[in-house]
Design a protein around this motif. Structure first.
Motif, mmCIF file in Angstrom:
data_model
loop_
_atom_site.group_PDB
_atom_site.id
_atom_site.type_symbol
_atom_site.label_atom_id
_atom_site.label_comp_id
_atom_site.label_asym_id
_atom_site.label_seq_id
_atom_site.Cartn_x
_atom_site.Cartn_y
_atom_site.Cartn_z
ATOM 1 N N ARG A 131 11.933 39.026 54.497
ATOM 2 C CA ARG A 131 10.658 38.521 53.973
ATOM 3 C C ARG A 131 9.529 38.697 54.976
ATOM 4 N N MET A 132 9.807 38.529 56.242
ATOM 5 C CA MET A 132 8.776 38.703 57.256
ATOM 6 C C MET A 132 8.347 40.160 57.357
ATOM 7 N N ARG A 133 9.296 41.059 57.255
ATOM 8 C CA ARG A 133 8.950 42.479 57.277
ATOM 9 C C ARG A 133 8.112 42.858 56.064
ATOM 10 N N ALA A 134 8.470 42.298 54.916
ATOM 11 C CA ALA A 134 7.735 42.607 53.686
ATOM 12 C C ALA A 134 6.286 42.143 53.784
ATOM 13 N N ALA A 135 6.054 41.023 54.485
ATOM 14 C CA ALA A 135 4.688 40.517 54.634
ATOM 15 C C ALA A 135 3.840 41.448 55.489
ATOM 16 N N GLN A 139 3.630 38.325 62.292
ATOM 17 C CA GLN A 139 3.466 36.956 62.761
ATOM 18 C C GLN A 139 4.734 36.118 62.579
ATOM 19 N N GLY A 140 5.825 36.733 62.131
ATOM 20 C CA GLY A 140 7.033 35.972 61.841
ATOM 21 C C GLY A 140 7.721 35.459 63.095
ATOM 22 N N MET A 141 8.512 34.397 62.908
ATOM 23 C CA MET A 141 9.226 33.823 64.041
ATOM 24 C C MET A 141 10.525 33.197 63.570
ATOM 25 N N ILE A 142 11.562 33.358 64.383
ATOM 26 C CA ILE A 142 12.877 32.781 64.111
ATOM 27 C C ILE A 142 13.283 31.941 65.311
ATOM 28 N N ARG A 175 16.411 39.479 69.067
ATOM 29 C CA ARG A 175 15.052 39.508 69.621
ATOM 30 C C ARG A 175 14.652 40.929 69.998
ATOM 31 N N ARG A 176 15.561 41.640 70.636
ATOM 32 C CA ARG A 176 15.265 43.014 71.046
ATOM 33 C C ARG A 176 15.121 43.932 69.833
ATOM 34 N N GLU A 177 15.911 43.672 68.811
ATOM 35 C CA GLU A 177 15.861 44.502 67.598
ATOM 36 C C GLU A 177 14.568 44.318 66.814
ATOM 37 N N LEU A 178 13.919 43.172 66.970
ATOM 38 C CA LEU A 178 12.752 42.853 66.139
ATOM 39 C C LEU A 178 11.423 42.976 66.871
ATOM 40 N N ILE A 179 11.454 43.379 68.128
ATOM 41 C CA ILE A 179 10.198 43.508 68.877
ATOM 42 C C ILE A 179 9.244 44.460 68.177
ATOM 43 N N ALA A 180 9.750 45.560 67.662
ATOM 44 C CA ALA A 180 8.891 46.544 66.997
ATOM 45 C C ALA A 180 8.213 45.982 65.756
ATOM 46 N N ASP A 181 8.802 44.939 65.162
ATOM 47 C CA ASP A 181 8.216 44.310 63.973
ATOM 48 C C ASP A 181 7.245 43.192 64.328
ATOM 49 N N GLY A 182 7.160 42.849 65.614
ATOM 50 C CA GLY A 182 6.312 41.738 66.012
ATOM 51 C C GLY A 182 6.895 40.385 65.654
ATOM 52 N N ILE A 183 8.186 40.346 65.319
ATOM 53 C CA ILE A 183 8.855 39.094 64.961
ATOM 54 C C ILE A 183 9.506 38.521 66.213
ATOM 55 N N ARG A 184 9.154 37.299 66.545
ATOM 56 C CA ARG A 184 9.685 36.665 67.742
ATOM 57 C C ARG A 184 10.955 35.875 67.439
ATOM 58 N N VAL A 185 11.860 35.841 68.398
ATOM 59 C CA VAL A 185 13.116 35.103 68.259
ATOM 60 C C VAL A 185 13.289 34.212 69.481
ATOM 61 N N THR A 186 13.536 32.926 69.228
ATOM 62 C CA THR A 186 13.719 31.959 70.306
ATOM 63 C C THR A 186 15.051 31.250 70.147
ATOM 64 N N LEU A 187 15.746 31.052 71.256
ATOM 65 C CA LEU A 187 16.976 30.265 71.294
ATOM 66 C C LEU A 187 16.682 28.930 71.967
ATOM 67 N N ILE A 188 16.985 27.832 71.285
ATOM 68 C CA ILE A 188 16.862 26.489 71.841
ATOM 69 C C ILE A 188 18.271 25.971 72.117
#
Length: 249
Positions: A131-135, A139-142, A175-188
């Motif tokens: 869905r984030m890619r489709a938008a 600006q997406g974030m996981i 996170r590394r796979e999605l850098i090109a999409d501008g989608i950020r990934v955070t681990l808490i």
């Protein structure tokens, strides 16, 4: 992304009926986000929505009961994401269950831990990224909630760490796979936290929070909110938080 910029953001919180999920949802709603909480138990979700919804809320709250580790449950939740939110800007994956040592668990029990703690995160992330890619707004974030237990490898945590260690490696690689999409990934990675997952009565958990041996769920939610409100281009890769006096093993 400043806190004020969460207004109108479309957010899915899995494990939303749990202590951390409820606190996260309340914070995001208070900042104007549109939040869908998902969890397996309908009664737990009903109680959560009663706790979260306050007269002063500025956002929107919806709830859906489903098992995200199953294909049918996953489809049900994301159908609600599409129909109710019209897309997704942020996924906060909090779903999880506790576990004992491997040799104290039946096969069905340890498989359920892996399904709830790891498979549900992977499944939800895949649907969220679609869905984030489709938008196409980059600006997406996981945000994936793992556990600080993987850094201790304490006896008794074998099954839990199998699931949470998987989450940690999944988060870093995704996170590394999605850098090109501008989608950020955070681990808490929180340490021991006051929630129903702890095999202790509520009064004992409250005492340990007071003694700084256990985190309050609000403290974990604050860490999640911090990660979610960094400006575009700033990726909080991982954030490990523990109570000051948590036991070492």
């Amino acid at each position: 992304m400043k806190a004020a910029h969460l207004a109108g953001k479309r957010v899915l919180v899995t494990g939303g009926a749990g202590a951390i999920g409820r606190s996260v949802a309340a914070r995001f709603i208070g900042l104007g986000a549109r939040v869908l909480i998902a969890d397996r138990d309908e009664a737990d979700l009903r109680r959560a929505t009663e706790e979260i919804v306050l007269p002063a809320q500025t956002g929107l709250l919806e709830a859906v009961a489903a098992d995200l580790a199953s294909s049918s449950g996953l489809a049900h939740v994301f159908a609600r994401v599409d129909a109710g939110l019209g897309g997704l800007d942020l996924l906060v994956a909090c779903a999880g269950v506790g576990a004992g040592p491997l040799m104290t668990m039946a096969e069905a029990e340890w498989r359920a831990v892996l399904d709830n703690n790891l498979v549900s995160h992977v499944a939800a992330a895949q649907c969220a990224v679609e869905r984030m890619r489709a938008a196409g707004d980059r600006q997406g974030m996981i945000i994936l909630v793992g556990s600080a237990s993987v850094h201790r490898a304490a006896a008794g945590d074998s099954v839990l760490n199998a699931s949470k260690g998987g989450v940690a490696l999944f988060a870093e690689t995704l996170r590394r796979e999605l850098i090109a999409d501008g989608i950020r990934v955070t681990l808490i990675e929180p340490g021991a936290t006051d929630s129903a997952l702890q095999p202790l009565p509520p009064e004992e958990r409250a005492r340990q929070v007071e003694e700084q041996r256990m985190l309050d769920p609000d403290q974990v939610a604050d860490a999640i909110l911090f990660a979610a409100t960094r400006p575009p281009g700033v990726d909080v890769v991982s954030l490990r938080i523990e109570p000051l006096a948590q036991r070492a093993s």
